[in-house]
Design an enzyme around this catalytic site. Sequence first.
Site, short mmCIF file in Angstrom:
data_model
loop_
_atom_site.label_atom_id
_atom_site.label_comp_id
_atom_site.label_asym_id
_atom_site.label_seq_id
_atom_site.Cartn_x
_atom_site.Cartn_y
_atom_site.Cartn_z
N GLU A 136 1.06 -0.97 0.20
CA GLU A 136 0.17 -0.18 0.08
C GLU A 136 0.92 1.15 0.07
OE1 GLU A 136 -0.59 -2.66 1.59
OE2 GLU A 136 -2.63 -2.87 1.09
N HIS A 205 -10.22 -4.94 10.69
CA HIS A 205 -10.75 -4.04 9.20
C HIS A 205 -12.29 -3.46 9.08
CE1 HIS A 205 -8.80 -8.26 8.06
NE2 HIS A 205 -9.39 -7.39 6.72
#
Lengths: 402, 467
Positions: A136, A205
């Site tokens: 990322e 998450h």
Amino acid sequence: MAMAAAAPTVPICHGRRASPCSSKQVSVSVSVAMRAWASKSSSLSSSSSKSPRLVAAHATAVATKEAASTTSSSQGGHELLMFEALREGLSEEMERDPKVCVIGEDVGDYGGSYKVTKGFSEKFGSWRVLDTPIAENSFTGMAIGSAMTGLRPVVEGMNMGFLLLAYNQIANNCGMLHYTSGGQFTIPIVIRGPGGVGRQLGAEHSQRLESYFQSVPGLQMVACSTPYNAKGLMKAAIRCENPVILYEHVLLYNLKEKIPDEEYVCCLEEAEMVRPGTEITILTYSRMRYHVTQAAKTLVDRGYDPEIIDIRSLKPFDMYTIGESVRKTHRVLIVEECMRTGGIGASLRSAIMESFWDELDGPIGCLSSQDVPTPYSGPLEELTVVQPHQIVTAVENLCGKK
Amino acid sequence: MMVPKPASSWARLITTGLLRRPSHPFHASRSTIAPVRFPSSPSCGPFASVLRERQFCSSSSSGDESEDHLDEFLDFPGAKVGFINKIKFTAERPQEPVPCFRVLDDHGRLIKDAYMPEVDKPLAIRMYQNMVTLQVMDTLFFEAQRQGRFSFYLTTFGEEAINIASAAALNNDDMVYAQYREPGVLMWRGFTLKEFANQCFSNVADYGKGRQMPVHYGSAKLNYPTVSSPIGTQLPHAVGAAYAFKMDQKPLCTTTFFGEGASSEGDFHGAMNFAAVLEVPVLFICRNNGFAISTPASEQFKSDGVVAKGHAYGMRSIRVDGNDTLAMYATVKAARKMAVEESRPILIEALTYRVGHHSTSDDSGKYRKGDEMQHWKTMRDPVLRFRRWLEGEGWWDTDAEQKLRSDARNEVISALQSAGSQMKQPLTNLFTDVYDTIPRNLIQQEKELRSTVGRHHEDYPSDVPLY
């Protein structure tokens, strides 16, 4: 002001970051735009463009009972789910400008984890819809580098939480390089992805990244909550010259709504009036909007008249709309999904107090998530986020029992 | 039953196979690494069938087809490989370190049979002039910092050849993403001494509008994005820019510079991997100067330097003597050609020595010996070495040297004086460029600041214009 490029068919959205004297003129011309949209008239002169199809969604604190942001047109429009609205917005922008590209994991043939880019790689090719290895920080950095060279990348984080890995690039380069280069390099990048508390996804998450990024200068942040504003904000974010983070919510992707067939762009810096009212201003965004509207049903039954505003723009706050509302109701409740410490609510509360202290009849209420990592267990997870009954209680406390 | 071949002959087969590919002086040569075969063409992706592998990716030509095990493949999605029936670990390093390409010896003489790039007199002299000017600028700017004229500086001593020769080998339209020890690239492209000084003084003429530390230069005009302090963040930027060039089909490449310490950062890994996977035209030029502040290279990694990592990412790589101007020029020129024509990334490890301290905040005497620094400063100076070669060619002499140094010194001093005497950036520029247009909250903050400054005028510096 975030003006879109001056191409003839581009609808222009009016923000209120323009020079101080123009805010009144802006609201006049945009309310004209609203009437134009509502009556489906096709031509409109705005302050600077000859655009024949100006459609702007404008939130006004004027007390009309119509929601300014959702479509109430009975003449056409098409129904779709929020992830499809995001897809439509992105697709339109990619067709319009060959510089727009998508970078992320599994965005290509797979169509994206939430199917926002489904069909794109056939349509735009696998170079413009780039599948990346898992890194990322590096692909965000790549997007920043390509933005400096003239592209307009849209970076998709598979889950916003993963973009914590990209924090270095976002905080130290993305928000900063326009400033430190003395304006020589722009970073017109959009960073988007699903975040927020889902259904039993576990703490990693369920991150709310708006808390962490809100402090980074140079970034703009918006949160979508309906298919209408999702599409409009996606388009606006892509056209914006500043780096924009677009927060989507995992649980809202399947929301259905009818949106206009005509092209439209929402304003990045504007809040959205959900329900005009007189008694208390409830400020919220993203998924909590729905908990608030659900609570509002109970509140209305009990005789309250809440004004509900979806703030949408998390950075900068739309202090104009918020201020108009506070001047009217004198009571504020903030309902957010961020954690109590250091969230959007904390900043918003501080900003309102600073600017509108004299208008307030009482302390600003703020309902936030618990300061805990989000547990996996269903009932525990429910207890960490704000539920509608808590909103009802909070309003009763702030306004007095009826 | 298949008769397994001993590992060493398998290795021999593989390496000979590799060498039989189109011959190019820059391909990797020897390695005793155990065989894992990579498809030689992009069409043999991980999903290609085993049969296809044999047709297109066989590494051997006609002579060796009788070998049984060449028909035996394990077709995992992650790798298509032959197998071996003995345990054999790949060595942590090849037996010999990757050799280092050089053209001139330490005394500036052409090495026998060396590959000589095309460098004519004007180019050579221009390179030399830039190297000397860079050296002089560094000397005087460093002193200026020591005198308190600006707060920070870092020098490029010992790495002048890397800076100038690379810049000379690139096209002016190639984007260069620097770490911070590459002002020579800007200098080559036309950044003036005054412009360097303006940035260091953060004065009203600074293109960065006073927002960055000294040596964090940037110029959109010269295709050199503003230096950003965090180590290694520029590596993915360069890959992204190369991606953009490839999308626009421009015959350009991007170049990114970094020290060997930066190869430990996560961004190095991500950028190298992306560049290789995406096949974009980017040059990764590593200045392996032996130190990351006080951390020596021996504590930075255990691999054979940075060049060995190219192989790990599926990227072509080369090791070059970074203090040899001609070798640097030749290498970057060749790498650039490959990068652009074949759309591939190349890793260049330029071995050198950081003669100066890491920066003005460092005292490297604390972690290395004074005589070591002296040795590299005098006996292994890249500028002197190139000068010897120029003199050998009859293109340079003592008079020219004296004139160049004295002119450079005067220009640098004049630039420092001129930059130092200018006003600082105005207050307005504190709030501009955070966004494309100044937002309401910043207008408000500016108003408040102005009113505070107005009330307490005497507490604020007088050389900051208040407009």
